[in-house]
Design a protein around this motif. Structure first.
Motif, PDB file in Angstrom:
ATOM      1  N   UNK A   1      41.693  33.529  19.375  1.00  0.00           N
ATOM      2  CA  UNK A   1      42.258  33.652  20.724  1.00  0.00           C
ATOM      3  C   UNK A   1      41.592  32.692  21.699  1.00  0.00           C
ATOM      4  N   UNK A   2      40.363  32.264  21.413  1.00  0.00           N
ATOM      5  CA  UNK A   2      39.732  31.269  22.271  1.00  0.00           C
ATOM      6  C   UNK A   2      40.528  29.963  22.227  1.00  0.00           C
ATOM      7  N   UNK A   3      41.040  29.628  21.054  1.00  0.00           N
ATOM      8  CA  UNK A   3      41.892  28.443  20.951  1.00  0.00           C
ATOM      9  C   UNK A   3      43.215  28.661  21.680  1.00  0.00           C
ATOM     10  N   UNK A   4      43.784  29.858  21.543  1.00  0.00           N
ATOM     11  CA  UNK A   4      45.040  30.157  22.235  1.00  0.00           C
ATOM     12  C   UNK A   4      44.858  30.057  23.743  1.00  0.00           C
ATOM     13  N   UNK A   5      43.727  30.532  24.231  1.00  0.00           N
ATOM     14  CA  UNK A   5      43.443  30.431  25.659  1.00  0.00           C
ATOM     15  C   UNK A   5      43.348  28.967  26.085  1.00  0.00           C
ATOM     16  N   UNK A   6      42.675  28.141  25.296  1.00  0.00           N
ATOM     17  CA  UNK A   6      42.600  26.718  25.605  1.00  0.00           C
ATOM     18  C   UNK A   6      43.956  26.046  25.553  1.00  0.00           C
TER      19      UNK A   6
ATOM     20  N   UNK B   1      40.854  37.089  29.252  1.00  0.00           N
ATOM     21  CA  UNK B   1      41.587  35.821  29.155  1.00  0.00           C
ATOM     22  C   UNK B   1      43.093  36.041  29.073  1.00  0.00           C
ATOM     23  N   UNK B   2      43.520  37.128  28.452  1.00  0.00           N
ATOM     24  CA  UNK B   2      44.953  37.434  28.412  1.00  0.00           C
ATOM     25  C   UNK B   2      45.487  37.663  29.827  1.00  0.00           C
ATOM     26  N   UNK B   3      44.752  38.431  30.630  1.00  0.00           N
ATOM     27  CA  UNK B   3      45.155  38.645  32.023  1.00  0.00           C
ATOM     28  C   UNK B   3      45.131  37.333  32.795  1.00  0.00           C
ATOM     29  N   UNK B   4      44.184  36.477  32.493  1.00  0.00           N
ATOM     30  CA  UNK B   4      44.097  35.182  33.173  1.00  0.00           C
ATOM     31  C   UNK B   4      45.304  34.310  32.858  1.00  0.00           C
ATOM     32  N   UNK B   5      45.712  34.287  31.595  1.00  0.00           N
ATOM     33  CA  UNK B   5      46.881  33.483  31.207  1.00  0.00           C
ATOM     34  C   UNK B   5      48.134  33.960  31.937  1.00  0.00           C
TER      35      UNK B   5
ATOM     36  N   UNK C   1      37.835  19.734  30.066  1.00  0.00           N
ATOM     37  CA  UNK C   1      37.014  19.415  31.236  1.00  0.00           C
ATOM     38  C   UNK C   1      37.835  18.960  32.430  1.00  0.00           C
ATOM     39  N   UNK C   2      38.988  18.358  32.186  1.00  0.00           N
ATOM     40  CA  UNK C   2      39.791  17.812  33.272  1.00  0.00           C
ATOM     41  C   UNK C   2      41.158  18.491  33.344  1.00  0.00           C
ATOM     42  N   UNK C   3      41.167  19.791  33.173  1.00  0.00           N
ATOM     43  CA  UNK C   3      42.406  20.538  33.285  1.00  0.00           C
ATOM     44  C   UNK C   3      42.730  20.869  34.728  1.00  0.00           C
ATOM     45  N   UNK C   4      43.997  21.150  34.981  1.00  0.00           N
ATOM     46  CA  UNK C   4      44.466  21.519  36.319  1.00  0.00           C
ATOM     47  C   UNK C   4      45.503  22.640  36.177  1.00  0.00           C
ATOM     48  N   UNK C   5      45.557  23.486  37.183  1.00  0.00           N
ATOM     49  CA  UNK C   5      46.592  24.525  37.209  1.00  0.00           C
ATOM     50  C   UNK C   5      46.119  25.887  36.736  1.00  0.00           C
ATOM     51  N   UNK C   6      45.086  25.948  35.909  1.00  0.00           N
ATOM     52  CA  UNK C   6      44.599  27.247  35.408  1.00  0.00           C
ATOM     53  C   UNK C   6      43.534  27.777  36.367  1.00  0.00           C
ATOM     54  N   UNK C   7      43.989  28.294  37.496  1.00  0.00           N
ATOM     55  CA  UNK C   7      43.066  28.639  38.568  1.00  0.00           C
ATOM     56  C   UNK C   7      42.720  30.127  38.607  1.00  0.00           C
ATOM     57  N   UNK C   8      43.702  30.957  38.881  1.00  0.00           N
ATOM     58  CA  UNK C   8      43.416  32.392  39.032  1.00  0.00           C
ATOM     59  C   UNK C   8      43.473  33.048  37.656  1.00  0.00           C
ATOM     60  N   UNK C   9      42.337  33.517  37.155  1.00  0.00           N
ATOM     61  CA  UNK C   9      41.037  33.494  37.819  1.00  0.00           C
ATOM     62  C   UNK C   9      40.075  32.666  36.976  1.00  0.00           C
ATOM     63  N   UNK C  10      38.855  32.459  37.454  1.00  0.00           N
ATOM     64  CA  UNK C  10      37.929  31.502  36.859  1.00  0.00           C
ATOM     65  C   UNK C  10      37.496  31.882  35.441  1.00  0.00           C
TER      66      UNK C  10
ATOM     67  N   UNK D   1      37.978  37.281  39.708  1.00  0.00           N
ATOM     68  CA  UNK D   1      37.219  37.376  38.449  1.00  0.00           C
ATOM     69  C   UNK D   1      36.167  38.470  38.530  1.00  0.00           C
ATOM     70  N   UNK D   2      35.503  38.595  39.674  1.00  0.00           N
ATOM     71  CA  UNK D   2      34.431  39.584  39.808  1.00  0.00           C
ATOM     72  C   UNK D   2      34.940  40.999  39.590  1.00  0.00           C
ATOM     73  N   UNK D   3      36.024  41.389  40.242  1.00  0.00           N
ATOM     74  CA  UNK D   3      36.457  42.781  40.055  1.00  0.00           C
ATOM     75  C   UNK D   3      37.315  42.968  38.819  1.00  0.00           C
ATOM     76  N   UNK D   4      38.045  41.941  38.378  1.00  0.00           N
ATOM     77  CA  UNK D   4      38.888  42.098  37.195  1.00  0.00           C
ATOM     78  C   UNK D   4      38.042  42.210  35.933  1.00  0.00           C
ATOM     79  N   UNK D   5      37.099  41.298  35.747  1.00  0.00           N
ATOM     80  CA  UNK D   5      36.275  41.306  34.537  1.00  0.00           C
ATOM     81  C   UNK D   5      35.425  42.569  34.466  1.00  0.00           C
TER      82      UNK D   5
END
Length: 326
Positions: A40-45, A123-127, A170-179, A230-234
Protein backbone atom coordinates in the motif's frame (compact mmCIF):
# COMPACT_ATOMS: atom_id res chain seq x y z
CA UNK A 1 40.48 -7.12 27.91
CA UNK A 2 40.43 -9.23 24.75
CA UNK A 3 38.84 -12.14 26.66
CA UNK A 4 36.13 -9.82 28.02
CA UNK A 5 35.31 -8.45 24.55
CA UNK A 6 35.18 -11.95 23.10
CA UNK A 7 32.83 -13.09 25.86
CA UNK A 8 30.52 -10.08 25.40
CA UNK A 9 30.55 -10.56 21.62
CA UNK A 10 29.49 -14.18 22.10
CA UNK A 11 26.63 -13.13 24.38
CA UNK A 12 25.50 -10.51 21.88
CA UNK A 13 25.61 -13.00 19.03
CA UNK A 14 23.51 -15.48 21.01
CA UNK A 15 21.05 -12.72 21.82
CA UNK A 16 20.72 -11.67 18.18
CA UNK A 17 20.39 -15.29 17.02
CA UNK A 18 17.69 -16.13 19.58
CA UNK A 19 15.73 -12.97 18.83
CA UNK A 20 15.98 -13.52 15.08
CA UNK A 21 14.60 -17.05 15.47
CA UNK A 22 11.62 -15.78 17.46
CA UNK A 23 10.90 -12.90 15.07
CA UNK A 24 11.15 -15.16 12.02
CA UNK A 25 8.49 -17.43 13.49
CA UNK A 26 6.20 -14.44 13.88
CA UNK A 27 7.07 -13.21 10.39
CA UNK A 28 6.06 -16.54 8.85
CA UNK A 29 2.66 -16.17 10.56
CA UNK A 30 2.02 -12.45 9.88
CA UNK A 31 3.77 -11.93 6.53
CA UNK A 32 0.54 -11.42 4.56
CA UNK A 33 -0.56 -8.38 6.56
CA UNK A 34 2.95 -6.94 6.56
CA UNK A 35 3.24 -7.40 2.80
CA UNK A 36 -0.14 -5.76 2.27
CA UNK A 37 0.98 -2.74 4.28
CA UNK A 38 4.20 -2.43 2.31
CA UNK A 39 2.39 -2.76 -1.04
CA UNK A 40 0.00 0.00 0.00
CA UNK A 41 2.98 2.33 0.40
CA UNK A 42 3.52 1.95 -3.33
CA UNK A 43 -0.18 2.49 -4.00
CA UNK A 44 -0.04 5.68 -1.96
CA UNK A 45 2.95 6.89 -3.99
CA UNK A 46 1.15 5.98 -7.20
CA UNK A 47 -1.91 7.99 -6.14
CA UNK A 48 0.26 10.99 -5.28
CA UNK A 49 1.91 10.73 -8.69
CA UNK A 50 -1.47 10.53 -10.40
CA UNK A 51 -2.88 13.66 -8.79
CA UNK A 52 0.13 15.59 -10.07
CA UNK A 53 -1.30 15.21 -13.58
CA UNK A 54 -4.44 16.98 -12.37
CA UNK A 55 -2.63 19.81 -10.59
CA UNK A 56 -3.04 23.34 -11.95
CA UNK A 57 -0.86 26.10 -10.49
CA UNK A 58 -2.47 29.25 -9.21
CA UNK A 59 -2.09 32.07 -6.72
CA UNK A 60 -1.31 31.04 -3.15
CA UNK A 61 -4.27 30.76 -0.84
CA UNK A 62 -4.54 33.01 2.18
CA UNK A 63 -2.95 31.14 5.07
CA UNK A 64 -2.63 32.13 8.72
CA UNK A 65 0.54 30.04 9.13
CA UNK A 66 2.19 31.83 6.21
CA UNK A 67 1.42 35.14 7.89
CA UNK A 68 2.78 34.04 11.28
CA UNK A 69 5.91 32.15 10.16
CA UNK A 70 8.58 33.78 8.00
CA UNK A 71 9.38 31.97 4.78
CA UNK A 72 12.58 29.93 5.02
CA UNK A 73 13.31 30.22 1.33
CA UNK A 74 14.07 27.64 -1.29
CA UNK A 75 17.67 27.25 -0.16
CA UNK A 76 16.61 26.22 3.37
CA UNK A 77 13.80 23.86 2.49
CA UNK A 78 16.03 20.92 3.37
CA UNK A 79 15.66 21.64 7.10
CA UNK A 80 12.26 19.97 7.36
CA UNK A 81 13.53 17.00 5.35
CA UNK A 82 16.55 16.57 7.63
CA UNK A 83 14.33 16.53 10.72
CA UNK A 84 11.87 14.12 9.10
CA UNK A 85 14.68 11.78 8.05
CA UNK A 86 16.09 11.86 11.58
CA UNK A 87 12.71 10.92 13.07
CA UNK A 88 12.21 8.16 10.50
CA UNK A 89 15.66 6.58 10.90
CA UNK A 90 15.60 6.86 14.70
CA UNK A 91 12.25 5.10 14.94
CA UNK A 92 13.32 2.30 12.61
CA UNK A 93 16.48 1.68 14.63
CA UNK A 94 14.54 1.77 17.90
CA UNK A 95 11.99 -0.75 16.60
CA UNK A 96 14.83 -3.29 16.19
CA UNK A 97 16.44 -2.68 19.59
CA UNK A 98 15.03 -5.93 21.11
CA UNK A 99 17.54 -7.77 18.91
CA UNK A 100 20.39 -6.28 20.95
CA UNK A 101 19.20 -4.96 24.30
CA UNK A 102 17.70 -7.02 27.12
CA UNK A 103 14.71 -4.71 27.70
CA UNK A 104 12.13 -6.71 25.76
CA UNK A 105 8.92 -4.71 25.67
CA UNK A 106 7.57 -5.77 22.28
CA UNK A 107 8.05 -8.00 19.24
CA UNK A 108 9.37 -6.08 16.24
CA UNK A 109 7.14 -7.91 13.76
CA UNK A 110 4.01 -7.20 15.79
CA UNK A 111 5.04 -3.58 16.27
CA UNK A 112 5.43 -2.97 12.54
CA UNK A 113 2.16 -4.74 11.91
CA UNK A 114 0.43 -2.09 14.03
CA UNK A 115 2.44 0.76 12.52
CA UNK A 116 1.55 -0.28 8.97
CA UNK A 117 -2.11 -0.56 9.94
CA UNK A 118 -2.02 3.04 11.21
CA UNK A 119 -0.21 4.24 8.10
CA UNK A 120 -2.52 2.48 5.65
CA UNK A 121 -5.70 3.82 7.27
CA UNK A 122 -4.34 7.38 7.39
CA UNK A 123 -2.98 7.26 3.83
CA UNK A 124 -6.28 5.91 2.50
CA UNK A 125 -8.09 8.91 4.00
CA UNK A 126 -5.40 11.18 2.57
CA UNK A 127 -5.87 9.80 -0.95
CA UNK A 128 -9.64 10.31 -0.77
CA UNK A 129 -9.12 13.87 0.48
CA UNK A 130 -6.60 15.20 -2.02
CA UNK A 131 -8.44 13.64 -4.98
CA UNK A 132 -11.67 15.33 -3.87
CA UNK A 133 -10.29 18.85 -4.39
CA UNK A 134 -7.00 19.89 -5.94
CA UNK A 135 -5.49 23.02 -4.40
CA UNK A 136 -2.71 25.08 -6.01
CA UNK A 137 0.51 23.87 -4.41
CA UNK A 138 2.40 26.37 -2.23
CA UNK A 139 5.80 24.73 -2.80
CA UNK A 140 8.25 26.55 -5.06
CA UNK A 141 8.22 23.97 -7.86
CA UNK A 142 4.39 23.96 -7.83
CA UNK A 143 3.85 27.68 -8.35
CA UNK A 144 2.98 29.45 -11.57
CA UNK A 145 5.89 29.67 -13.98
CA UNK A 146 7.56 26.45 -12.83
CA UNK A 147 8.02 23.70 -15.40
CA UNK A 148 7.36 21.06 -12.74
CA UNK A 149 4.00 22.48 -11.67
CA UNK A 150 2.11 20.60 -14.40
CA UNK A 151 2.98 17.20 -15.82
CA UNK A 152 2.39 16.45 -19.50
CA UNK A 153 0.14 13.48 -20.28
CA UNK A 154 2.02 10.18 -19.88
CA UNK A 155 3.23 8.41 -23.00
CA UNK A 156 2.54 4.95 -21.61
CA UNK A 157 1.29 3.13 -18.52
CA UNK A 158 4.79 2.22 -17.45
CA UNK A 159 5.65 5.90 -17.04
CA UNK A 160 2.85 6.21 -14.47
CA UNK A 161 3.59 2.95 -12.66
CA UNK A 162 7.27 3.79 -12.15
CA UNK A 163 6.19 7.14 -10.54
CA UNK A 164 9.56 8.62 -11.57
CA UNK A 165 11.11 7.57 -8.25
CA UNK A 166 12.62 9.38 -6.37
CA UNK A 167 12.26 12.64 -8.30
CA UNK A 168 8.52 12.17 -8.70
CA UNK A 169 8.12 11.81 -4.95
CA UNK A 170 10.28 14.79 -4.02
CA UNK A 171 8.77 17.15 -6.58
CA UNK A 172 5.12 16.18 -6.47
CA UNK A 173 2.24 18.65 -6.51
CA UNK A 174 -1.45 18.43 -5.67
CA UNK A 175 -1.27 15.89 -2.81
CA UNK A 176 -1.82 18.46 -0.10
CA UNK A 177 -4.58 17.65 2.38
CA UNK A 178 -3.24 16.22 4.50
CA UNK A 179 0.53 16.07 5.02
CA UNK A 180 2.17 12.69 4.44
CA UNK A 181 5.24 13.73 6.45
CA UNK A 182 3.00 14.40 9.44
CA UNK A 183 1.32 11.00 9.05
CA UNK A 184 4.62 9.20 9.47
CA UNK A 185 5.81 11.55 12.20
CA UNK A 186 2.69 11.28 14.35
CA UNK A 187 2.37 7.50 13.91
CA UNK A 188 5.99 7.03 14.96
CA UNK A 189 5.73 9.40 17.92
CA UNK A 190 2.48 7.87 19.20
CA UNK A 191 3.91 4.37 18.86
CA UNK A 192 7.00 5.25 20.84
CA UNK A 193 4.86 7.06 23.42
CA UNK A 194 3.03 3.79 24.08
CA UNK A 195 5.83 1.23 23.82
CA UNK A 196 8.89 3.32 24.62
CA UNK A 197 10.42 3.33 28.09
CA UNK A 198 12.15 6.71 28.38
CA UNK A 199 9.84 9.51 29.53
CA UNK A 200 12.30 12.24 28.53
CA UNK A 201 12.57 10.85 24.99
CA UNK A 202 8.77 10.76 24.74
CA UNK A 203 8.55 14.46 25.57
CA UNK A 204 11.39 15.18 23.14
CA UNK A 205 9.61 13.22 20.39
CA UNK A 206 6.44 15.28 20.76
CA UNK A 207 8.54 18.44 20.66
CA UNK A 208 10.12 17.25 17.41
CA UNK A 209 6.66 16.65 15.96
CA UNK A 210 5.69 20.24 16.74
CA UNK A 211 8.92 21.60 15.25
CA UNK A 212 8.36 19.41 12.17
CA UNK A 213 4.91 20.96 11.72
CA UNK A 214 6.29 24.49 11.90
CA UNK A 215 9.14 23.73 9.48
CA UNK A 216 6.74 22.26 6.91
CA UNK A 217 4.67 25.44 6.96
CA UNK A 218 7.71 27.76 7.03
CA UNK A 219 9.25 25.99 4.03
CA UNK A 220 5.89 26.37 2.21
CA UNK A 221 5.62 22.67 1.44
CA UNK A 222 2.07 22.55 2.75
CA UNK A 223 -0.66 24.90 3.82
CA UNK A 224 -1.43 25.16 7.52
CA UNK A 225 -4.68 23.24 6.99
CA UNK A 226 -2.69 20.25 5.73
CA UNK A 227 -0.79 20.08 9.00
CA UNK A 228 -3.75 20.82 11.26
CA UNK A 229 -5.94 18.16 9.64
CA UNK A 230 -3.08 15.65 9.95
CA UNK A 231 -2.78 16.29 13.69
CA UNK A 232 -6.36 15.40 14.60
CA UNK A 233 -6.99 12.85 11.83
CA UNK A 234 -3.92 10.69 12.47
CA UNK A 235 -4.38 10.81 16.24
CA UNK A 236 -8.01 9.73 15.92
CA UNK A 237 -7.15 6.98 13.44
CA UNK A 238 -4.42 5.59 15.69
CA UNK A 239 -6.68 5.79 18.74
CA UNK A 240 -9.57 3.85 17.21
CA UNK A 241 -7.47 1.25 15.37
CA UNK A 242 -5.23 0.62 18.37
CA UNK A 243 -8.32 0.19 20.54
CA UNK A 244 -9.67 -2.57 18.29
CA UNK A 245 -6.41 -4.42 17.68
CA UNK A 246 -5.37 -7.19 20.11
CA UNK A 247 -2.85 -5.85 22.58
CA UNK A 248 0.75 -6.97 22.16
CA UNK A 249 2.21 -9.10 24.96
CA UNK A 250 4.52 -7.23 27.32
CA UNK A 251 7.98 -8.79 27.25
CA UNK A 252 9.44 -6.74 30.10
CA UNK A 253 9.42 -9.71 32.47
CA UNK A 254 11.07 -11.90 29.82
CA UNK A 255 8.94 -14.91 30.79
CA UNK A 256 7.59 -15.78 27.34
CA UNK A 257 9.42 -15.86 24.05
CA UNK A 258 6.33 -16.04 21.87
CA UNK A 259 2.84 -14.66 22.43
CA UNK A 260 0.48 -17.33 23.71
CA UNK A 261 -2.48 -17.97 21.45
CA UNK A 262 -6.03 -18.56 22.64
CA UNK A 263 -5.83 -22.24 21.76
CA UNK A 264 -2.67 -22.64 23.82
CA UNK A 265 -4.35 -20.93 26.77
CA UNK A 266 -7.39 -23.25 26.52
CA UNK A 267 -5.19 -26.35 26.32
CA UNK A 268 -3.17 -25.18 29.29
CA UNK A 269 -6.36 -24.58 31.33
CA UNK A 270 -7.69 -28.05 30.50
CA UNK A 271 -4.40 -29.66 31.52
CA UNK A 272 -4.39 -27.78 34.83
CA UNK A 273 -7.98 -28.81 35.60
CA UNK A 274 -7.23 -32.44 34.72
CA UNK A 275 -4.15 -32.41 36.92
CA UNK A 276 -6.07 -30.90 39.85
CA UNK A 277 -8.81 -33.52 39.52
CA UNK A 278 -6.24 -36.31 39.38
CA UNK A 279 -4.46 -34.97 42.49
CA UNK A 280 -7.78 -34.85 44.35
CA UNK A 281 -8.52 -38.50 43.56
CA UNK A 282 -5.04 -39.55 44.67
CA UNK A 283 -5.51 -37.78 48.00
CA UNK A 284 -8.84 -39.59 48.58
CA UNK A 285 -7.28 -42.98 47.84
CA UNK A 286 -4.38 -42.25 50.17
CA UNK A 287 -6.78 -41.25 52.92
CA UNK A 288 -8.69 -44.53 52.53
CA UNK A 289 -5.51 -46.58 52.76
CA UNK A 290 -4.42 -44.77 55.91
CA UNK A 291 -7.81 -45.43 57.58
CA UNK A 292 -7.76 -49.08 56.57
CA UNK A 293 -11.05 -49.04 54.66
CA UNK A 294 -12.39 -48.43 51.22
CA UNK A 295 -15.35 -46.26 52.16
CA UNK A 296 -15.66 -43.19 50.02
CA UNK A 297 -15.30 -39.70 51.41
CA UNK A 298 -19.08 -39.04 51.50
CA UNK A 299 -19.80 -42.06 53.69
CA UNK A 300 -16.85 -41.16 55.91
CA UNK A 301 -18.26 -37.68 56.54
CA UNK A 302 -21.72 -39.12 57.32
CA UNK A 303 -20.22 -41.68 59.73
CA UNK A 304 -18.22 -38.96 61.44
CA UNK A 305 -21.35 -36.90 61.93
CA UNK A 306 -23.28 -39.91 63.35
CA UNK A 307 -20.43 -40.81 65.74
CA UNK A 308 -20.36 -37.27 66.98
CA UNK A 309 -24.10 -37.31 67.59
CA UNK A 310 -23.96 -40.62 69.50
CA UNK A 311 -21.15 -39.28 71.63
CA UNK A 312 -23.18 -36.22 72.54
CA UNK A 313 -26.24 -38.33 73.43
CA UNK A 314 -24.12 -40.65 75.61
CA UNK A 315 -22.57 -37.75 77.49
CA UNK A 316 -26.00 -36.22 77.99
CA UNK A 317 -27.42 -39.44 79.48
CA UNK A 318 -24.47 -39.88 81.82
CA UNK A 319 -24.85 -36.34 83.11
CA UNK A 320 -28.52 -36.91 83.79
CA UNK A 321 -27.80 -40.18 85.62
CA UNK A 322 -25.17 -38.62 87.89
CA UNK A 323 -26.61 -37.46 91.23
CA UNK A 324 -26.26 -33.83 92.21
CA UNK A 325 -23.20 -33.02 94.22
CA UNK A 326 -21.29 -36.13 93.15
Amino acid sequence: MAIYLAREATKLWRKVTAETTVELQLLFEKWRLLLAGIVFQYIHGLAARGVHYLHRPGPLLQDLGFMALPELGQDKGYLSEILFTSIFVTFVLWSFHPFIYHSKRFYTVLLWRRVLAFLVASQFLRIVTFYSTQLPGPNYHCREGSKLATLPPPNNVLEVLLINFPRGVLFGCGDLIFSSHMIFTLVFVRTYHKYGSKRLIKLFAWLMAIIQSLLIIASRKHYSVDVVVAWYTVNLVVFFIDKNLPEMPDRTSGLSLLPVSTKDKDDRTKEELHKAEKDSKMKDELHKLLNGNTVDSTDRRQRGQMNGKHGEDMNHNLSDATPNGA
